[in-house]
Design an enzyme around this catalytic site. Structure first.
Site, PDB file in Angstrom:
ATOM      1  N   LYS A 109      48.233  52.985  23.828  1.00  0.00           N
ATOM      2  CA  LYS A 109      49.423  53.714  23.350  1.00  0.00           C
ATOM      3  C   LYS A 109      49.640  53.392  21.879  1.00  0.00           C
ATOM      4  O   LYS A 109      49.167  52.366  21.373  1.00  0.00           O
ATOM      5  CB  LYS A 109      50.684  53.341  24.137  1.00  0.00           C
ATOM      6  CG  LYS A 109      51.081  51.855  24.132  1.00  0.00           C
ATOM      7  CD  LYS A 109      51.919  51.403  22.940  1.00  0.00           C
ATOM      8  CE  LYS A 109      52.247  49.920  22.983  1.00  0.00           C
ATOM      9  NZ  LYS A 109      52.561  49.310  21.702  1.00  0.00           N
ATOM     10  N   ALA A 165      46.661  43.977  19.673  1.00  0.00           N
ATOM     11  CA  ALA A 165      46.541  44.914  18.561  1.00  0.00           C
ATOM     12  C   ALA A 165      47.731  45.861  18.439  1.00  0.00           C
ATOM     13  O   ALA A 165      47.737  46.743  17.600  1.00  0.00           O
ATOM     14  CB  ALA A 165      45.264  45.728  18.750  1.00  0.00           C
ATOM     15  N   GLY A 177      46.997  47.241  25.392  1.00  0.00           N
ATOM     16  CA  GLY A 177      45.835  47.158  26.286  1.00  0.00           C
ATOM     17  C   GLY A 177      46.081  46.360  27.560  1.00  0.00           C
ATOM     18  O   GLY A 177      45.774  46.837  28.659  1.00  0.00           O
ATOM     19  N   GLY A 178      46.623  45.153  27.422  1.00  0.00           N
ATOM     20  CA  GLY A 178      46.843  44.306  28.601  1.00  0.00           C
ATOM     21  C   GLY A 178      47.844  44.938  29.558  1.00  0.00           C
ATOM     22  O   GLY A 178      47.658  44.921  30.787  1.00  0.00           O
ATOM     23  N   ASP A 215      56.124  46.759  28.435  1.00  0.00           N
ATOM     24  CA  ASP A 215      55.402  48.026  28.259  1.00  0.00           C
ATOM     25  C   ASP A 215      54.698  48.502  29.534  1.00  0.00           C
ATOM     26  O   ASP A 215      54.166  49.616  29.560  1.00  0.00           O
ATOM     27  CB  ASP A 215      54.308  47.878  27.191  1.00  0.00           C
ATOM     28  CG  ASP A 215      54.861  47.774  25.788  1.00  0.00           C
ATOM     29  OD1 ASP A 215      56.081  47.973  25.616  1.00  0.00           O
ATOM     30  OD2 ASP A 215      54.076  47.491  24.871  1.00  0.00           O
TER      31      ASP A 215
HETATM   32  P1  ATP Z   1      51.653  45.270  23.361  1.00  0.00           P
HETATM   33  O1  ATP Z   1      51.352  46.441  22.484  1.00  0.00           O
HETATM   34  O2  ATP Z   1      51.992  45.641  24.799  1.00  0.00           O
HETATM   35  O3  ATP Z   1      52.573  44.259  22.769  1.00  0.00           O
HETATM   36  P2  ATP Z   1      49.108  44.238  22.566  1.00  0.00           P
HETATM   37  O4  ATP Z   1      48.232  45.443  22.506  1.00  0.00           O
HETATM   38  O5  ATP Z   1      49.628  43.763  21.251  1.00  0.00           O
HETATM   39  O6  ATP Z   1      50.274  44.484  23.586  1.00  0.00           O
HETATM   40  P3  ATP Z   1      47.338  42.994  24.452  1.00  0.00           P
HETATM   41  O7  ATP Z   1      46.011  43.567  24.109  1.00  0.00           O
HETATM   42  O8  ATP Z   1      47.992  43.493  25.666  1.00  0.00           O
HETATM   43  O9  ATP Z   1      48.320  43.063  23.201  1.00  0.00           O
HETATM   44  O10 ATP Z   1      47.122  41.401  24.522  1.00  0.00           O
HETATM   45  C1  ATP Z   1      48.177  40.475  24.308  1.00  0.00           C
HETATM   46  C2  ATP Z   1      47.727  39.096  24.846  1.00  0.00           C
HETATM   47  O11 ATP Z   1      47.692  39.172  26.270  1.00  0.00           O
HETATM   48  C3  ATP Z   1      46.352  38.690  24.375  1.00  0.00           C
HETATM   49  O12 ATP Z   1      46.477  37.627  23.480  1.00  0.00           O
HETATM   50  C4  ATP Z   1      45.586  38.292  25.634  1.00  0.00           C
HETATM   51  O13 ATP Z   1      45.160  36.955  25.575  1.00  0.00           O
HETATM   52  C5  ATP Z   1      46.575  38.441  26.785  1.00  0.00           C
HETATM   53  N1  ATP Z   1      46.038  39.258  27.907  1.00  0.00           N
HETATM   54  C6  ATP Z   1      46.316  39.057  29.189  1.00  0.00           C
HETATM   55  N2  ATP Z   1      45.727  39.978  29.971  1.00  0.00           N
HETATM   56  C7  ATP Z   1      45.053  40.810  29.157  1.00  0.00           C
HETATM   57  C8  ATP Z   1      44.242  41.951  29.374  1.00  0.00           C
HETATM   58  N3  ATP Z   1      44.010  42.437  30.591  1.00  0.00           N
HETATM   59  N4  ATP Z   1      43.746  42.574  28.288  1.00  0.00           N
HETATM   60  C9  ATP Z   1      44.008  42.108  27.053  1.00  0.00           C
HETATM   61  N5  ATP Z   1      44.730  41.010  26.797  1.00  0.00           N
HETATM   62  C10 ATP Z   1      45.267  40.354  27.830  1.00  0.00           C
END
Ligand code: ATP
Length: 296
Positions: A10, A98, A102-103, A137
């Site tokens: 997203k 990022a 993704g998580g 999210d």
């Molecule tokens: P958001 O935009 O929801 O704040 P994000 O994109 O910034 O999330 P994610 O990629 O979801 O961040 O990762 C955040 C942290 O969650 C990472 O540092 C990672 O160690 C941890 N994590 C736990 N599960 C996952 C997963 N399935 N995929 C990616 N990261 C994960």
């Protein structure tokens, strides 16, 4: 039994902090836009014996109880009464930490797959509560579609979207913690700035990308750009290359640029790849781009 699905990234077309909550979170007002062209693949497999195991193809992503998929599977077992006996495999395409969710997206995919695997023991409301308990999210990704998110971002209102936005994404490969971004944000709430409803109205009306460009706003961006100076370089690069606007997505550091066409977005991606090099990652395409993969 084994089920798998793709699950999207997203961006936040707008993200405004509207006040501190008693539970320590911030109230936000955001416009989520799924990217159906940038997806992870999540597979859930029933295994013999009890427990949950997680495997991810990207080094550094936790494979223990810290993985959001592990949390999602555990909460599903607790809420449904089904004994946990699952292996979850994640193939990541969405850059980690990022600002692209993704998580959270992976976690929502696990909830949806398990509910399907056991003939829907949980209703929509329970799924939503379960998702919100894992992360702010996660609920958005249960039925990913353009939406306004209020509260912690989990009070969702779907937005009819009459347009596809051509975008280019540049991620500098530096992970940013969402907790850090929210703690260090210093942007004051400003009533005169366009609201999430204003952006949603443009999407509904199928307004021009130029009109949307004037409304992009992320209250977390100034703090992120002050610490991660590369964000400013990326924004200057996108402006020079002809993007009508650019913005940090969510808690960053990924920056998306609004383009006039997919071919322009692809050209800018190619230039960015040559300029920034291999430690960065890139994507171009349309948002939302096509239908919801969960319901396809
Ligand atoms: P958001 O935009 O929801 O704040 P994000 O994109 O910034 O999330 P994610 O990629 O979801 O961040 O990762 C955040 C942290 O969650 C990472 O540092 C990672 O160690 C941890 N994590 C736990 N599960 C996952 C997963 N399935 N995929 C990616 N990261 C994960």
């Amino acid at each position: 039994m084994e089920l798998s699905t793709t699950t999207p990234a997203k961006i936040n077309l707008s993200l405004r902090l509207t006040g501190k909550r008693s539970d320590g979170y911030n109230n936000i007002e955001t416009v989520f836009m799924p990217l159906f062209g940038l997806v992870d693949t999540v597979r859930v497999k029933e295994v013999k014996g009890d427990g949950i195991t997680v495997k991810c193809d990207v080094p550094g992503v936790p494979e223990d109880s810290e993985n959001l998929c592990w949390k999602a599977a555990t909460r599903f077992a607790e809420n449904s009464g089904v004994t946990a006996c699952w292996h979850v495999e994640i193939k990541k395409n969405i850059p980690v930490a990022a600002g692209l969710g993704g998580g959270s997206s992976d976690a929502a995919a696990v909830i949806s797959l398990l509910n399907e695997m056991y003939d829907k023991p949980l209703n929509e409301n329970t799924l939503h509560c379960l998702a919100s308990g894992i992360g702010a999210d996660v609920a958005f990704f249960l039925e990913p579609a353009p939406a306004i998110g209020k509260g912690r971002g989990d009070e969702l209102e779907t937005v009819e979207c009459a347009m596809d936005l051509p975008l280019v994404l540049i991620n500098p490969g530096v992970p940013v913690s969402a907790a850090w971004a929210y703690t260090n944000c210093y942007t004051a709430y400003n009533d005169e700035m366009p609201t999430a409803d204003d952006v949603a109205h443009q999407l509904l009306e199928g307004g021009s990308t130029a009109a949307i460009s004037g409304m992009l706003r992320n209250d977390l961006e100034p703090a992120i750009a002050r610490k991660y100076l590369i964000v400013n370089v990326i924004k200057e690069f996108l402006a020079e290359k002809g993007c009508s606007a650019s913005l940090v997505s969510g808690s960053g550091p990924t920056v998306f640029g609004l383009c006039s066409s997919v071919s322009q977005a692809q050209r800018i991606q190619a230039d960015a790849e040559a300029y920034f090099g291999e430690s960065f990652s890139f994507w171009s395409g349309l948002a939302p781009g096509n239908c919801n993969p969960h319901s396809a």
